[in-house]
Write an enzyme that holds these catalytic residues in place. Structure first.
Site, mmCIF file in Angstrom:
data_model
loop_
_atom_site.group_PDB
_atom_site.id
_atom_site.type_symbol
_atom_site.label_atom_id
_atom_site.label_comp_id
_atom_site.label_asym_id
_atom_site.label_seq_id
_atom_site.Cartn_x
_atom_site.Cartn_y
_atom_site.Cartn_z
ATOM 1 C CB THR A 158 -0.930 -0.008 1.222
ATOM 2 O OG1 THR A 158 -1.762 -1.163 1.125
ATOM 3 C CG2 THR A 158 -1.799 1.235 1.276
ATOM 4 C CG HIS A 278 -6.277 3.758 2.449
ATOM 5 N ND1 HIS A 278 -5.020 3.243 2.345
ATOM 6 C CD2 HIS A 278 -6.769 3.277 3.621
ATOM 7 C CE1 HIS A 278 -4.752 2.498 3.410
ATOM 8 N NE2 HIS A 278 -5.811 2.505 4.202
HETATM 9 C C1 LIG Z 1 -11.882 0.267 8.368
HETATM 10 C C2 LIG Z 1 -10.933 0.202 7.195
HETATM 11 C C3 LIG Z 1 -9.638 -0.257 7.408
HETATM 12 C C4 LIG Z 1 -8.755 -0.331 6.326
HETATM 13 N N1 LIG Z 1 -7.500 -0.852 6.532
HETATM 14 C C5 LIG Z 1 -6.636 -0.947 5.495
HETATM 15 C C6 LIG Z 1 -5.349 -1.506 5.675
HETATM 16 O O1 LIG Z 1 -4.974 -1.912 6.769
HETATM 17 N N2 LIG Z 1 -4.537 -1.559 4.593
HETATM 18 C C7 LIG Z 1 -4.925 -1.107 3.351
HETATM 19 O O2 LIG Z 1 -4.147 -1.163 2.407
HETATM 20 N N3 LIG Z 1 -6.142 -0.602 3.159
HETATM 21 C C8 LIG Z 1 -7.012 -0.517 4.184
HETATM 22 N N4 LIG Z 1 -8.262 0.001 3.979
HETATM 23 C C9 LIG Z 1 -8.667 0.395 2.610
HETATM 24 C C10 LIG Z 1 -9.338 -0.781 1.888
HETATM 25 O O3 LIG Z 1 -8.438 -1.820 1.615
HETATM 26 C C11 LIG Z 1 -9.949 -0.307 0.556
HETATM 27 O O4 LIG Z 1 -8.953 0.323 -0.206
HETATM 28 C C12 LIG Z 1 -11.104 0.661 0.765
HETATM 29 O O5 LIG Z 1 -11.870 0.309 1.891
HETATM 30 C C13 LIG Z 1 -12.003 0.682 -0.466
HETATM 31 O O6 LIG Z 1 -13.026 1.605 -0.296
HETATM 32 P P1 LIG Z 1 -14.518 1.207 0.168
HETATM 33 O O7 LIG Z 1 -14.456 0.983 1.650
HETATM 34 O O8 LIG Z 1 -15.311 2.398 -0.207
HETATM 35 O O9 LIG Z 1 -14.899 -0.049 -0.572
HETATM 36 C C14 LIG Z 1 -9.153 0.098 5.051
HETATM 37 C C15 LIG Z 1 -10.462 0.564 4.851
HETATM 38 C C16 LIG Z 1 -11.353 0.617 5.909
HETATM 39 C C17 LIG Z 1 -12.752 1.116 5.663
#
Ligand SMILES: Cc1cc2nc3c(=O)[nH]c(=O)nc-3n(C[C@H](O)[C@H](O)[C@H](O)COP(=O)(O)O)c2cc1C
Length: 381
Positions: A158, A278
């Site tokens: 990431t 993200h």
């Molecule tokens: C609560 C939460 C925690 C997340 N934690 C990570 C993470 O640890 N690493 C990462 O690369 N992306 C993380 N993301 C981003 C997700 O992998 C993804 O890119 C994103 O949620 C996509 O958008 P959406 O929630 O609208 O589907 C997180 C997203 C949320 C909502």
């Protein structure tokens, strides 16, 4: 409201809101600054219309795809997200088991709450390991080796989190790990005793990907602080090129948005990129992945697998992304609210709804395979 009353993203969100203490709900639901990008991630799908074809004989639909070397029965996967056992005591196990039921892929975060090895052993589906690049190079090498030894299928670095996003909801509630809440935040836990009982009666919360390296006894780390203090802001393309070589397998960059960066990813040997902001949690005001998709596909789509995530709530959103040239899409909050609402049955129900929506959508579009979706079936307003 029960699980059987949940028919779409909004229903699951509502149920999750009822079940979770609000600081935890806000951690999932919230985004950076004014949350403009978060909202736009979904609304950007509305500026594009589907133009169906009819009378094509659509009894059998095959929605399988092959992406970053993995064959998935459906064109979507569970994107890696942090801290899942805070949302439901079975956390990553619930998500992975549901993904396995539908033969798709799931991601384990560096901030995951179940070890990548335990999950690798338990579920026979493609598993992504989401990597953050830490200042501690020893930690980076050890993590890569662990992932390799465990048999992780796809390494996903990431790159949009070089510093913490400004998540004001978390600042207000005092959300951090372990909890150090504001008075208002604590009150919210007190009025959700069912969550609290579950939390204290199940396995102790931990971050097994980081345990060896992060001493949390010194006090809470907020998520923002983790990004700002532990991740390496000097990370550059040379470091990533080295990682790609070292990994020597499927390697995906998550959080690429510009054409220039997509080209660089190809040059250094990445096999996939995830167009992502993200979920709007980092740079508010940044473009939505769907808006940026065609530019990227037109430049590098024949040389690297282009994936998008962000704001996907409907089967038709998936169809639009695939028609523009994405190879697959990642889901975040789409499965997190169901996880919080009802654990594994919740995630299974949500993934089942998404699969049914895609199948119905494909039939109504006159398509029986993903390869038949194309830009000819899209018009932008
Ligand atoms: C609560 C939460 C925690 C997340 N934690 C990570 C993470 O640890 N690493 C990462 O690369 N992306 C993380 N993301 C981003 C997700 O992998 C993804 O890119 C994103 O949620 C996509 O958008 P959406 O929630 O609208 O589907 C997180 C997203 C949320 C909502």
């Amino acid at each position: 409201m029960r699980l059987r009353d949940c028919h779409n993203f909004h229903d699951f969100r509502q149920l999750a809101k009822r079940r979770l203490p609000s600081p935890i709900f806000d951690y999932i639901d919230g985004a950076a600054d004014d949350e403009v990008t978060h909202r736009r991630n979904t609304t950007s799908f509305e500026r594009c219309d589907l133009v169906p074809n009819v009378l094509r004989g659509v009894q059998e639909v095959d929605m399988s795809v092959t992406v970053v070397g993995q064959k998935l029965a459906m064109p979507f996967y569970c994107s890696p997200t942090a801290l899942q056992r805070l949302f439901h005591h079975r956390g990553e196990h619930a998500v992975a088991a549901a993904a396995a039921k539908y033969s798709t892929m799931f991601g384990v975060s560096s901030l995951g709450t179940v070890s990548l090895e335990e999950l690798r052993k338990a579920y026979d589906i493609p598993q992504v390991y989401q990597f953050y690049y830490h200042k501690d190079r020893g930690l980076n090498h050890a993590m890569m080796k662990r992932a390799k030894d465990a048999g992780i299928n796809v390494m996903m670095l990431t790159v949009d989190s070089i510093t913490g996003g400004n998540r004001e909801r978390d600042l207000r509630t005092g959300f951090s790990i372990p909890f150090r809440l504001t008075f208002g935040g604590m009150l919210q836990f007190a009025i959700k005793p069912a969550w609290a009982i579950n939390y204290v009666t199940h396995e102790r919360f931990k971050l097994p990907q980081l345990d060896e390296f992060v001493d949390m006894s010194g006090g809470p780390i907020s998520i923002g602080k983790y990004f700002t203090e532990m991740l390496d802001p000097t990370l550059n393309w040379d470091n990533v090129a080295e990682m790609v070589q070292l990994w020597n397998g499927q390697f995906c960059l998550k959080g690429v948005m510009s054409v220039a960066d997509a080209k660089r990813a190809v040059q250094i040997g990445c096999t996939g990129i995830v167009l992502s902001n993200h979920g709007g949690r980092q740079l508010d005001g940044s473009r939505s992945p769907f808006d940026q998709l065609s530019e990227i596909v037109d430049t590098v789509g024949d040389r690297i697998d282009v994936i998008i995530d962000g704001g996907i709530q409907r089967g038709t959103h998936v169809l639009k992304a695939l028609s523009l040239g994405a190879k697959a899409v990642g889901l975040g909050r789409f499965y997190l609210y169901p996880l919080a609402a009802a654990g594994q049955p919740g995630v299974e129900r949500a993934l089942g709804i998404m699969r049914a929506e895609i199948e119905r959508g494909m039939k109504l579009m006159g398509c029986t395979t993903i390869g038949q979706l194309s830009r000819e079936n899209l018009r932008f307003r």
